[in-house]
Design an enzyme around this catalytic site. Sequence first.
Site, PDB file in Angstrom:
ATOM      1  CB  CYS A 124     -13.436 -22.764   2.596  1.00  0.00           C
ATOM      2  SG  CYS A 124     -14.758 -24.348   2.626  1.00  0.00           S
ATOM      3  CB  ALA A 125     -13.254 -17.356   0.458  1.00  0.00           C
TER       4      ALA A 125
ATOM      5  N   PRO B 126      -8.411 -16.752   4.649  1.00  0.00           N
ATOM      6  CG  PRO B 126      -6.459 -16.469   4.918  1.00  0.00           C
ATOM      7  CD  PRO B 126      -7.205 -17.953   4.825  1.00  0.00           C
TER       8      PRO B 126
ATOM      9  N   GLY C 176      -6.729 -14.887   0.245  1.00  0.00           N
ATOM     10  CA  GLY C 176      -5.653 -14.872  -0.759  1.00  0.00           C
ATOM     11  C   GLY C 176      -6.288 -14.884  -2.134  1.00  0.00           C
TER      12      GLY C 176
ATOM     13  CG  ASP D  21     -22.742 -24.858   6.332  1.00  0.00           C
ATOM     14  OD1 ASP D  21     -21.900 -25.601   6.043  1.00  0.00           O
ATOM     15  OD2 ASP D  21     -23.284 -26.514   7.406  1.00  0.00           O
TER      16      ASP D  21
ATOM     17  CB  CYS E 173      -2.951 -26.661   2.053  1.00  0.00           C
ATOM     18  SG  CYS E 173      -4.193 -26.589   3.296  1.00  0.00           S
TER      19      CYS E 173
END
Length: 435
Positions: A251-252, A254, A256, A298, A367
């Site tokens: 799930c890299a 955008p 950072g 996926d 997050c």
Amino acid sequence: MSDGGAHAGVAARFAALGLIEAVVARGRPLDEAVDQAGALDKLEPRDRAFAHALAAATIRAWGFLHCVVDACLARPDGHLPDRLRMILALGAAQLLIMNVPPHAAVGATVDLADGALVRLRGLTNALLRRMDREREALLKQFNRPRNSTPDWLWAGWAQAYGEVVTAQIAAAHQLEPPLDLTLKPGLDAGLWAERLGAQVMPTGSLRLAQGGRVADLPGYAEGAWWVQDAAAALPARLLGAGAGDGVIDLCAAPGGKTAQLSASGARVTAVDQARGRMDRLEGNLARLGLSATSVVADVAKWRPEARVPYVLLDAPCSATGTLRRNPDIALHRDAEEVRALAKVQARLFRAAVEMLAPGGTLVVCTCSIEPREGPEMVDAMLAAGAPLKRRPIAPGEVPGLADAITPKGDLRTLPSHWAQAGGIDGFFISRLTRS
């Protein structure tokens, strides 16, 4: 300043109203609305910044501002057109939060009542002038942090953290967040802090006050740094991967954390299922002069050819830890969505474990400040037999955040941490090793 009407600043306020309508009426994220708002592009830089700040302040305090509007109506239960409510909330934000001079706030905001609302300009003017006259009483009558926090969020936080900390979290959400940057390894943080007018945070991030276009800041074009909240910079650091190590960043986008890992010399495979977001990741890496193998797939189904010693999973979540930056989340999320996301996180967690070599390290983070999306999720996975054990985070690894380490050795930052320095995003981070 742009003119756009009889009052200076009307065009900027029209742009802010357009952002509010996109978020409130059409359910779009604020950052997406900003990226696609053609009205902003027509404004001078100062007006553009004001429009963005005004929209964010209005959405951030949406519940409070509606209490104020209702309190100023002769009949609080009377129906107002939705667009007029937005205009009044926008005006109230200028008067009660941003301290815009009343003559500018009232005059330019009344001009927003156009088209079918022209007949209600007199009412709009009267209500805004009443807000100005009764400003102090209204601020005492209502609690902005509490009124702006949905009940389901407040109740969950109070149960998890207590009423006092919950109030501190809600207060932090009402403040405009600073801008944090992650500097490329090897560059002198002190020199770059001086060049940017930034503060070096205990964990190494550079922090500067919001203002202006990021692309105009020194070092952007040459790829010296990238935008990343100080909390978001911690998971990759805690992973501990170094030069030559194989890492899978799940799930890299955008990107950072991918940039951090690549800059450390690790051999990174970045996986995300969204082609558009992966394009953004690849663009960011290109600007920074960094590289990674990108895979659009996926995460729950994709598997590498061989297991790797390091896996980082930044699981999709409700993102309630980022409400300072994304105030639309309070309007768009609900408890049922948190429950659904927790199931997604569990599925991705199991996939991450399958990619991890024996003895390898997995860092999982969200997050979110919802317990279901953090400690409860990890506890449930371990109780279900995941072949992992926690590797506790030590205070020396997170300077200035020792009090954010939980009794089990995870890290739980809250928006109320570092309050004197401008706060920090809420993150949950757990580091585990495969047996």
